[in-house]
Design an enzyme around this catalytic site. Structure first.
Site, PDB file in Angstrom:
ATOM      1  N   LYS A  87      22.463  50.570  45.131  1.00  0.00           N
ATOM      2  CA  LYS A  87      22.849  49.157  45.092  1.00  0.00           C
ATOM      3  C   LYS A  87      21.605  48.306  45.375  1.00  0.00           C
ATOM      4  O   LYS A  87      20.938  48.496  46.400  1.00  0.00           O
ATOM      5  CB  LYS A  87      23.934  48.928  46.146  1.00  0.00           C
ATOM      6  CG  LYS A  87      24.809  47.732  45.886  1.00  0.00           C
ATOM      7  CD  LYS A  87      25.942  47.739  46.900  1.00  0.00           C
ATOM      8  CE  LYS A  87      26.862  46.566  46.737  1.00  0.00           C
ATOM      9  NZ  LYS A  87      27.786  46.448  47.862  1.00  0.00           N
TER      10      LYS A  87
HETATM   11  C1  E4P Z   1      30.343  44.130  47.300  1.00  0.00           C
HETATM   12  O1  E4P Z   1      29.960  45.229  46.956  1.00  0.00           O
HETATM   13  C2  E4P Z   1      30.379  43.653  48.672  1.00  0.00           C
HETATM   14  O2  E4P Z   1      30.292  44.762  49.547  1.00  0.00           O
HETATM   15  C3  E4P Z   1      31.656  42.950  49.048  1.00  0.00           C
HETATM   16  O3  E4P Z   1      32.627  42.981  48.050  1.00  0.00           O
HETATM   17  C4  E4P Z   1      31.485  41.669  49.750  1.00  0.00           C
HETATM   18  O4  E4P Z   1      32.750  41.175  50.114  1.00  0.00           O
HETATM   19  P1  E4P Z   1      32.934  40.028  51.206  1.00  0.00           P
HETATM   20  O5  E4P Z   1      32.528  38.732  50.582  1.00  0.00           O
HETATM   21  O6  E4P Z   1      34.401  40.059  51.509  1.00  0.00           O
HETATM   22  O7  E4P Z   1      32.054  40.389  52.356  1.00  0.00           O
END
Ligand code: E4P
Length: 219
Positions: A87
């Site tokens: 990522k």
């Molecule tokens: C994406 O991969 C992120 O980990 C995640 O969806 C972020 O979500 P949040 O805005 O609820 O922290």
């Protein structure tokens, strides 16, 4: 549509996997910190533990923000297990790193995407997944779902193979609307997945069926 769970919590991952509907996991440094996972060796061991639960697609995020650092970290993460997807944040060196990983056959998830232009860049660099954050856009009064619509349209126009991974999905309506739009993947907490089960007519209908069955068997 693929269902990913957005957590580093092993129990939640197991519960979603046991339901039989889980296609992968996304984590981020905040989610790892929430589970108290710190230090390089512990972080890697935790990713391995996640990979041992699920069949594929475990997003592990790099911490470095420079090209050389991201490449080094990403290559190490990819070595943990074939299920790892590296990522990478949507920044200039991140785009270069995505291109590098893509050329080497290492799968990537481009994270922190908030505009169609960023999604286009990620696809051109060869990202396997692009993660637009719906909930965080909604939080600042922008329409997160219309960004998903825009990206799906753009990728369809040119046949990009990058999969649209709707992230920051906060509730079941987000998830269902992503499915209507045609997002390839959603990632969300366990509660959003299990909330899909709920309908009061299912509960009252089942209670009535069971009561009728009991009455009939007592005759
Ligand atoms: C994406 O991969 C992120 O980990 C995640 O969806 C972020 O979500 P949040 O805005 O609820 O922290």
């Amino acid at each position: 549509m693929k269902f990913f769970i957005d957590t580093a919590n092993l129990d939640d991952i197991k519960q979603a996997y046991d339901l039989g509907v889980l296609d992968g996991v996304t984590t981020n440094p905040s989610l790892m910190a929430k589970e108290g996972i710190t230090g390089d060796a512990n972080v890697k061991a935790h990713y391995k533990a996640i990979c041992d639960i699920v069949d594929n697609n475990v997003s592990a995020e790099v911490i470095a923000t420079d090209f050389a650092g991201m490449v080094k970290e990403g290559e190490e993460l990819a070595k943990i297990d074939d299920k790892i997807v590296v990522k990478v944040p949507m920044i200039k060196d991140g785009v270069k790193a995505i291109k590098y990983f893509s050329d080497k056959g290492i799968r990537t998830n481009c994270t922190l995407v908030f505009s169609a232009g960023q999604a286009l860049l990620a696809a051109k660099a060869g990202a396997s997944y692009v993660s637009p954050f719906i909930g965080r856009l909604d939080d600042i009064s922008h329409d997160g779902l219309s960004l998903i619509e825009q990206i799906v349209q753009i990728y369809d126009n040119y046949g990009y193979e990058t999969e649209v991974l709707a992230a920051s999905v906060r509730h079941t309506m987000h998830l269902v609307q992503c499915a209507e739009i045609g997002a390839d993947v959603v990632t969300c907490p366990l509660k959003v997945i299990t909330s899909l089960l709920n309908h009061p007519l299912t509960d009252s209908g089942l209670a009535a069926f069971l009561a009728d069955h009991k009455k009939a068997s007592q005759k």
